[in-house]
Design a protein around this motif. Structure first.
Motif, PDB file in Angstrom:
ATOM      1  N   GLU A   5       0.812  -1.211   0.000  1.00 33.18           N
ATOM      2  CA  GLU A   5       0.000   0.000   0.000  1.00 33.18           C
ATOM      3  C   GLU A   5       0.850   1.267   0.000  1.00 33.18           C
ATOM      4  OE1 GLU A   5      -3.642   2.019  -0.119  1.00 33.18           O
ATOM      5  OE2 GLU A   5      -3.201  -0.128  -0.335  1.00 33.18           O
ATOM      6  N   PHE A   6       1.941   1.269   0.775  1.00 37.31           N
ATOM      7  CA  PHE A   6       2.712   2.497   0.974  1.00 37.31           C
ATOM      8  C   PHE A   6       4.143   2.430   0.432  1.00 37.31           C
ATOM      9  CE2 PHE A   6      -0.329   2.319   4.629  1.00 37.31           C
ATOM     10  CZ  PHE A   6      -1.142   3.365   4.217  1.00 37.31           C
ATOM     11  N   SER A   7       4.470   1.324  -0.220  1.00 38.95           N
ATOM     12  CA  SER A   7       5.779   1.159  -0.886  1.00 38.95           C
ATOM     13  C   SER A   7       6.961   1.224   0.065  1.00 38.95           C
ATOM     14  CB  SER A   7       5.948   2.214  -1.997  1.00 38.95           C
ATOM     15  OG  SER A   7       4.918   2.100  -2.956  1.00 38.95           O
ATOM     16  N   GLN A   8       6.756   0.916   1.319  1.00 42.24           N
ATOM     17  CA  GLN A   8       7.847   0.791   2.276  1.00 42.24           C
ATOM     18  C   GLN A   8       7.370  -0.026   3.466  1.00 42.24           C
ATOM     19  OE1 GLN A   8       7.186   5.407   3.678  1.00 42.24           O
ATOM     20  NE2 GLN A   8       9.136   4.509   4.112  1.00 42.24           N
ATOM     21  N   SER A   9       8.316  -0.576   4.203  1.00 41.71           N
ATOM     22  CA  SER A   9       7.964  -1.409   5.344  1.00 41.71           C
ATOM     23  C   SER A   9       7.455  -0.549   6.493  1.00 41.71           C
ATOM     24  CB  SER A   9       9.187  -2.204   5.801  1.00 41.71           C
ATOM     25  OG  SER A   9      10.142  -1.335   6.389  1.00 41.71           O
ATOM     26  N   PRO A  10       6.709  -1.121   7.419  1.00 39.20           N
ATOM     27  CA  PRO A  10       6.253  -0.348   8.590  1.00 39.20           C
ATOM     28  C   PRO A  10       7.419   0.263   9.368  1.00 39.20           C
ATOM     29  CG  PRO A  10       5.070  -2.423   8.444  1.00 39.20           C
ATOM     30  CD  PRO A  10       6.141  -2.483   7.414  1.00 39.20           C
ATOM     31  N   MET A  11       8.510  -0.490   9.521  1.00 40.40           N
ATOM     32  CA  MET A  11       9.660   0.026  10.267  1.00 40.40           C
ATOM     33  C   MET A  11      10.295   1.220   9.558  1.00 40.40           C
ATOM     34  SD  MET A  11      11.424  -0.244  12.997  1.00 40.40           S
ATOM     35  CE  MET A  11      11.045  -1.894  13.618  1.00 40.40           C
ATOM     36  N   ASN A  12      10.464   1.119   8.237  1.00 40.40           N
ATOM     37  CA  ASN A  12      11.048   2.235   7.488  1.00 40.40           C
ATOM     38  C   ASN A  12      10.130   3.453   7.503  1.00 40.40           C
ATOM     39  OD1 ASN A  12      13.316   0.765   6.858  1.00 40.40           O
ATOM     40  ND2 ASN A  12      12.599   0.163   4.831  1.00 40.40           N
ATOM     41  N   PHE A  13       8.826   3.208   7.438  1.00 41.90           N
ATOM     42  CA  PHE A  13       7.874   4.313   7.493  1.00 41.90           C
ATOM     43  C   PHE A  13       7.973   5.035   8.836  1.00 41.90           C
ATOM     44  CE2 PHE A  13       3.726   5.863   8.930  1.00 41.90           C
ATOM     45  CZ  PHE A  13       3.469   6.813   7.957  1.00 41.90           C
ATOM     46  N   ARG A  14       8.000   4.261   9.917  1.00 40.10           N
ATOM     47  CA  ARG A  14       8.098   4.869  11.250  1.00 40.10           C
ATOM     48  C   ARG A  14       9.398   5.664  11.383  1.00 40.10           C
ATOM     49  NH1 ARG A  14       7.105   1.351  16.564  1.00 40.10           N
ATOM     50  NH2 ARG A  14       5.100   2.457  16.604  1.00 40.10           N
ATOM     51  N   SER A  15      10.506   5.120  10.913  1.00 39.10           N
ATOM     52  CA  SER A  15      11.801   5.804  11.012  1.00 39.10           C
ATOM     53  C   SER A  15      11.799   7.109  10.232  1.00 39.10           C
ATOM     54  CB  SER A  15      12.919   4.889  10.510  1.00 39.10           C
ATOM     55  OG  SER A  15      13.009   3.717  11.296  1.00 39.10           O
ATOM     56  N   SER A  16      11.222   7.067   9.016  1.00 37.81           N
ATOM     57  CA  SER A  16      11.208   8.275   8.189  1.00 37.81           C
ATOM     58  C   SER A  16      10.317   9.350   8.792  1.00 37.81           C
ATOM     59  CB  SER A  16      10.742   7.940   6.768  1.00 37.81           C
ATOM     60  OG  SER A  16       9.394   7.489   6.761  1.00 37.81           O
ATOM     61  N   GLN A  17       9.210   8.968   9.390  1.00 38.99           N
ATOM     62  CA  GLN A  17       8.308   9.933  10.009  1.00 38.99           C
ATOM     63  C   GLN A  17       8.958  10.586  11.230  1.00 38.99           C
ATOM     64  OE1 GLN A  17       5.111  10.963   8.898  1.00 38.99           O
ATOM     65  NE2 GLN A  17       5.958   9.937   7.109  1.00 38.99           N
ATOM     66  N   ARG A  18       9.669   9.802  12.005  1.00 36.63           N
ATOM     67  CA  ARG A  18      10.313  10.342  13.200  1.00 36.63           C
ATOM     68  C   ARG A  18      11.489  11.241  12.815  1.00 36.63           C
ATOM     69  NH1 ARG A  18      10.095   5.504  17.764  1.00 36.63           N
ATOM     70  NH2 ARG A  18       7.830   5.561  17.997  1.00 36.63           N
ATOM     71  N   ALA A  19      12.202  10.865  11.778  1.00 30.97           N
ATOM     72  CA  ALA A  19      13.311  11.712  11.320  1.00 30.97           C
ATOM     73  C   ALA A  19      12.783  13.040  10.790  1.00 30.97           C
ATOM     74  CB  ALA A  19      14.110  10.984  10.247  1.00 30.97           C
ATOM     75  N   HIS A  20      11.678  12.977  10.085  1.00 25.01           N
ATOM     76  CA  HIS A  20      11.097  14.185   9.503  1.00 25.01           C
ATOM     77  C   HIS A  20      10.561  15.137  10.576  1.00 25.01           C
ATOM     78  CE1 HIS A  20       9.112  16.721   6.537  1.00 25.01           C
ATOM     79  NE2 HIS A  20       7.987  16.627   7.242  1.00 25.01           N
ATOM     80  N   SER A  21      10.008  14.566  11.659  1.00 27.51           N
ATOM     81  CA  SER A  21       9.415  15.403  12.709  1.00 27.51           C
ATOM     82  C   SER A  21      10.427  15.795  13.779  1.00 27.51           C
ATOM     83  CB  SER A  21       8.254  14.648  13.374  1.00 27.51           C
ATOM     84  OG  SER A  21       8.720  13.476  14.002  1.00 27.51           O
ATOM     85  N   GLY A  22      11.658  15.302  13.643  1.00 32.99           N
ATOM     86  CA  GLY A  22      12.666  15.617  14.639  1.00 32.99           C
ATOM     87  C   GLY A  22      12.503  14.869  15.932  1.00 32.99           C
ATOM     88  N   PHE A  23      11.816  13.707  15.870  1.00 33.61           N
ATOM     89  CA  PHE A  23      11.556  12.915  17.060  1.00 33.61           C
ATOM     90  C   PHE A  23      12.884  12.498  17.704  1.00 33.61           C
ATOM     91  CE2 PHE A  23       8.845  10.202  19.589  1.00 33.61           C
ATOM     92  CZ  PHE A  23       9.678   9.181  19.980  1.00 33.61           C
ATOM     93  N   GLY A  24      13.023  12.743  18.981  1.00 35.62           N
ATOM     94  CA  GLY A  24      14.202  12.316  19.720  1.00 35.62           C
ATOM     95  C   GLY A  24      15.311  13.352  19.734  1.00 35.62           C
ATOM     96  N   GLU A  25      15.139  14.514  19.045  1.00 33.39           N
ATOM     97  CA  GLU A  25      16.191  15.509  19.069  1.00 33.39           C
ATOM     98  C   GLU A  25      16.200  16.250  20.410  1.00 33.39           C
ATOM     99  OE1 GLU A  25      15.801  18.155  15.815  1.00 33.39           O
ATOM    100  OE2 GLU A  25      16.206  16.649  14.282  1.00 33.39           O
TER     101      GLU A  25
END
Length: 310
Positions: A289-309
């Motif tokens: 559906e989204f052309s990426q794995s759930p783990m990769n999707f979660r990682s990309s979303q957190r990187a984009h939102s600055g999660f953990g900075e």
């Protein structure tokens, strides 16, 4: 397509065949699916009568088959890929295959249960519209609808579709075999005039939302709508624009996508809470559906939102 199922080592087990696809392993109960490869055999083969109906389609390039009837071999027919036969429940037959140099035979078998045929026949036999109630033998089946449906069923099975999908596929197959092409068109025209009321539709949609993590099936949804399960799938699709299975899958994936973004739950926890039987089935559906794995999707979303900075 035959090359896809070719036996790489040229050896067959004691059972003399290899199952490449088996729906029982996926938990399907409403429709049996087998893709089987067999070695050449010039000896007559006796197929005993079974309690359910079998639609067999050839996946190899071609083969010639004789049938034994009233003490004589007769009816030598050549089958090409996609052609096959319908063997009704309880029907015994003896056949002889002419392989003509082929290294193996690959075939697809759909096993249609008698209770599916009975329930569909009952639904179709209504005032002003009658149909046969039993399936007859079709030794030479060349039907594009059956071929296309079979291909879709195999694709759905490999994609991890639940028995929910198999229920609807079994009903459509039974209806087509009972009605035939011309009567099928007539039935579809009559169905086009029917619709599900807004009240019933809202009840079903609310039920789906409230039970998204449960094992949903046509029986439960049609009971909630107060409509027979045979008519429910068609009427739901006409009202919503997607089959019940596809609609529920979309809701589950969207819910899982949101949970990946906004919770710290594990992939397995999210998969189970969204109604997927296993983490692998969830991951495969999410990737399609989204052309990426759930783990990769979660990682990309957190990187984009600055999660953990910091």
């Amino acid at each position: 397509m035959a090359s896809q199922w070719k036996n790489s080592n040229g050896k067959f087990p004691e059972g003399k065949y290899i199952d490449h696809v088996n729906s029982e392993q996926a938990g399907w109960r409403s429709l049996g699916v087998r893709i089987r490869e067999q070695p050449p055999c010039d000896e007559p083969i006796r197929n005993p009568g079974f309690s359910d109906h079998a639609v067999s389609l050839l996946l190899s390039k071609s083969i010639k088959v004789e049938s034994f009837y009233k003490g004589k071999w007769r009816g030598l027919r050549q089958y090409f890929k996609g052609m096959g036969s319908l063997t009704p429940a309880g029907h015994e037959c003896v056949v002889r295959r002419h392989f003509e140099g082929q290294s193996s035979l690959a075939s697809l078998v759909l096993i249609l249960h008698q209770d599916s045929v009975d329930s569909v026949a009952q639904e179709l036999s209504r005032p002003g519209f009658t149909c046969k109630t039993v399936l007859n033998e079709v030794p030479f089946l060349d039907d594009p609808f059956v071929t296309n449906l079979s291909s879709s069923v195999v694709s759905a099975l490999k994609a991890g579709a639940p028995d929910f999908y198999a229920q609807a596929a079994a009903q459509w197959l039974a209806a087509h075999l009972l009605l035939g092409s011309s009567r099928g068109i007539e039935w579809h025209k009559s169905l086009a005039r029917e619709r599900i009321s807004d009240y019933r539709l809202v009840r079903v949609l609310e039920y789906i939302d409230a039970h998204l993590s449960d094992r949903l099936d046509l029986r439960a949804l049609s009971r909630e709508a107060g409509i027979s399960q045979f008519h429910f799938a068609a009427l739901f699709r006409k009202a919503v624009g997607a089959s019940p299975h596809r609609h529920i899958l979309q809701l589950r994936l969207q819910t899982a996508r949101s949970m990946l973004c906004h919770t710290d739950k594990s992939i397995l926890e999210i998969a189970l809470s969204c109604g997927f039987g296993t983490e692998s089935h969830f991951a495969a559906a999410f990737r399609r559906e989204f052309s990426q794995s759930p783990m990769n999707f979660r990682s990309s979303q957190r990187a984009h939102s600055g999660f953990g900075e910091m």
